[in-house]
Design an enzyme around this catalytic site. Structure first.
Site, PDB file in Angstrom:
ATOM      1  N   ARG A 216     145.620  90.297  56.697  1.00 45.30           N
ATOM      2  CA  ARG A 216     145.354  91.372  55.740  1.00 45.30           C
ATOM      3  C   ARG A 216     145.538  92.752  56.365  1.00 45.30           C
ATOM      4  O   ARG A 216     144.991  93.744  55.893  1.00 45.30           O
ATOM      5  CB  ARG A 216     143.960  91.213  55.142  1.00 45.30           C
ATOM      6  CG  ARG A 216     143.840  89.885  54.408  1.00 45.30           C
ATOM      7  CD  ARG A 216     142.537  89.733  53.650  1.00 45.30           C
ATOM      8  NE  ARG A 216     142.402  88.356  53.185  1.00 45.30           N
ATOM      9  CZ  ARG A 216     142.943  87.876  52.073  1.00 45.30           C
ATOM     10  NH1 ARG A 216     143.638  88.664  51.295  1.00 45.30           N
ATOM     11  NH2 ARG A 216     142.771  86.607  51.741  1.00 45.30           N
TER      12      ARG A 216
ATOM     13  N   GLU B  72     157.206  79.935  49.564  1.00 47.10           N
ATOM     14  CA  GLU B  72     156.188  79.134  48.889  1.00 47.10           C
ATOM     15  C   GLU B  72     156.237  79.356  47.382  1.00 47.10           C
ATOM     16  O   GLU B  72     156.376  80.487  46.913  1.00 47.10           O
ATOM     17  CB  GLU B  72     154.800  79.503  49.417  1.00 47.10           C
ATOM     18  CG  GLU B  72     153.701  78.674  48.758  1.00 47.10           C
ATOM     19  CD  GLU B  72     152.316  78.884  49.359  1.00 47.10           C
ATOM     20  OE1 GLU B  72     152.194  79.631  50.344  1.00 47.10           O
ATOM     21  OE2 GLU B  72     151.369  78.287  48.830  1.00 47.10           O
TER      22      GLU B  72
ATOM     23  N   ASP C 286     152.810  74.030  46.755  1.00 49.73           N
ATOM     24  CA  ASP C 286     151.359  74.165  46.746  1.00 49.73           C
ATOM     25  C   ASP C 286     150.897  73.568  45.417  1.00 49.73           C
ATOM     26  O   ASP C 286     151.281  74.061  44.353  1.00 49.73           O
ATOM     27  CB  ASP C 286     150.992  75.654  46.863  1.00 49.73           C
ATOM     28  CG  ASP C 286     149.496  75.888  46.920  1.00 49.73           C
ATOM     29  OD1 ASP C 286     148.778  75.317  46.069  1.00 49.73           O
ATOM     30  OD2 ASP C 286     149.030  76.641  47.789  1.00 49.73           O
TER      31      ASP C 286
ATOM     32  N   GLU D 185     144.025  74.346  52.100  1.00 50.20           N
ATOM     33  CA  GLU D 185     143.805  75.799  52.063  1.00 50.20           C
ATOM     34  C   GLU D 185     142.576  76.157  51.233  1.00 50.20           C
ATOM     35  O   GLU D 185     142.616  77.076  50.431  1.00 50.20           O
ATOM     36  CB  GLU D 185     145.011  76.507  51.443  1.00 50.20           C
ATOM     37  CG  GLU D 185     146.226  76.589  52.333  1.00 50.20           C
ATOM     38  CD  GLU D 185     147.309  77.438  51.709  1.00 50.20           C
ATOM     39  OE1 GLU D 185     147.911  78.248  52.411  1.00 50.20           O
ATOM     40  OE2 GLU D 185     147.544  77.282  50.492  1.00 50.20           O
TER      41      GLU D 185
ATOM     42  N   ASP E  39     145.507  82.160  40.721  1.00 50.68           N
ATOM     43  CA  ASP E  39     145.522  81.390  41.959  1.00 50.68           C
ATOM     44  C   ASP E  39     144.114  81.267  42.545  1.00 50.68           C
ATOM     45  O   ASP E  39     143.656  82.144  43.258  1.00 50.68           O
ATOM     46  CB  ASP E  39     146.461  82.135  42.935  1.00 50.68           C
ATOM     47  CG  ASP E  39     146.604  81.424  44.267  1.00 50.68           C
ATOM     48  OD1 ASP E  39     146.130  80.279  44.389  1.00 50.68           O
ATOM     49  OD2 ASP E  39     147.190  82.023  45.184  1.00 50.68           O
TER      50      ASP E  39
ATOM     51  N   HIS F 238     149.169  76.054  43.103  1.00 53.83           N
ATOM     52  CA  HIS F 238     150.099  77.026  42.529  1.00 53.83           C
ATOM     53  C   HIS F 238     150.968  76.388  41.441  1.00 53.83           C
ATOM     54  O   HIS F 238     151.185  76.989  40.388  1.00 53.83           O
ATOM     55  CB  HIS F 238     150.999  77.627  43.616  1.00 53.83           C
ATOM     56  CG  HIS F 238     150.249  78.415  44.648  1.00 53.83           C
ATOM     57  ND1 HIS F 238     150.861  78.979  45.733  1.00 53.83           N
ATOM     58  CD2 HIS F 238     148.930  78.728  44.747  1.00 53.83           C
ATOM     59  CE1 HIS F 238     149.952  79.623  46.462  1.00 53.83           C
ATOM     60  NE2 HIS F 238     148.777  79.466  45.887  1.00 53.83           N
TER      61      HIS F 238
HETATM   62 ZN   LIG Z   1     149.388  77.908  49.541  1.00 55.36          ZN
END
Ligand SMILES: [Zn+2]
Length: 265
Positions: A24, A128, A162, A244, A212, A165
């Site tokens: 970040r 991704e 993912d 995750e 998400d 996602h």
């Molecule tokens: Zn991911």
């Protein structure tokens, strides 16, 4: 960085995903030669496959020059870190732009520049699939296919799926039939041979919501079915699987759950 391997082992993990710098922030202290060496030694000792996830600040689809410059520098820096650490894949969200076509073209141009600045690297970028929040691109397989087709050295690019996602983007893989349809579509549009990593997340939010929010495997809106399908799918036998979820204290349990799914008839 080198401590990550032992930590993954403690959870009973058979692969891991790391950040090579603060995810970040833009700036990062330099990576020393000692640290790279220690990391590579740990990879050798444990035999665990490692992938890296890129910074959340990066947007390769931005039109704004300063932001674009920072994003390009950041990706080049992260890919360089991967190369030095011996990490084969850097996973990136493709980027965002209010205009889909324009955004996808900008992303391809940015990837061309990253590739030009990192010639002969072994480490590769994996794009991704995203949940499609806001103006994020990459939530349709067609978006990824478009970026691949417009990027000069697309052979250097891979794909990361993912499950959260996909589901949030509207791909219903919650049933066995749905799972197989989604994977067939992925194969037809981008090619499953490009998929090097799968993020194994359930979703807190419903199908097609384009929000998400990761949930622990089997505890969200998706349920266990696609995870069982994935764990038993011979096409993914060499694909790296990553949790995750924000619950490291439950990683060991989640890993056991996934492994038991692989054994179940
Ligand atoms: Zn991911």
């Amino acid at each position: 960085m080198s401590r990550a391997l032992a930590r993954a082992e403690e959870h009973g993990a058979r692969s891991l995903q790391v950040f090579t710098k603060n995810a970040r922030g833009w700036k990062a202290p330099p990576l020393t030669e000692e640290e790279c060496h220690a990391f590579r030694e740990e990879v050798r000792r444990t035999g665990l496959p490692v992938v890296a996830h890129g910074s959340y600040l990066v947007n390769l689809g931005t039109e704004e020059p300063a932001q674009r410059e920072k994003s390009l520098d950041c990706v080049v820096e992260e890919l360089t870190r991967c190369e030095r650490l011996g990490i084969p894949f850097l996973i990136l969200h493709p980027g965002g732009h209010p205009d889909e076509r324009r955004g996808l073209a900008l992303i391809s141009r940015a990837l061309d520049e990253v590739h030009a600045r990192t010639p002969r690297f072994q480490s590769r970028i994996c794009l991704e699939v995203t949940a499609g929040q806001g103006n994020c691109l990459g939530w349709r397989f067609e978006h990824l296919a478009e970026v691949l087709s417009q990027t000069k050295d697309a052979g250097r690019l891979g794909i990361c799926l993912d499950t959260c996602h996909l589901f949030a983007a509207g791909y219903d893989l919650s049933t066995e039939t749905g799972y197989h349809e989604v994977m067939e579509e992925c194969d037809r549009v981008v090619g499953l041979e490009r998929v090097h990593c799968v993020h194994l997340n359930d979703s807190k939010k419903p199908l097609g919501c384009r929000v998400d929010r990761h949930e622990e495997v089997g505890k969200g809106a998706i349920g266990l079915t696609p995870f069982r399908c994935l764990m038993k799918d011979a096409r993914f036998v060499n694909t790296i699987g990553i949790l995750e979820t924000p619950y490291p204290e439950r990683y060991a349990e989640a890993i056991k759950r996934l492994e038991s799914l692989a054994r179940r008839k």
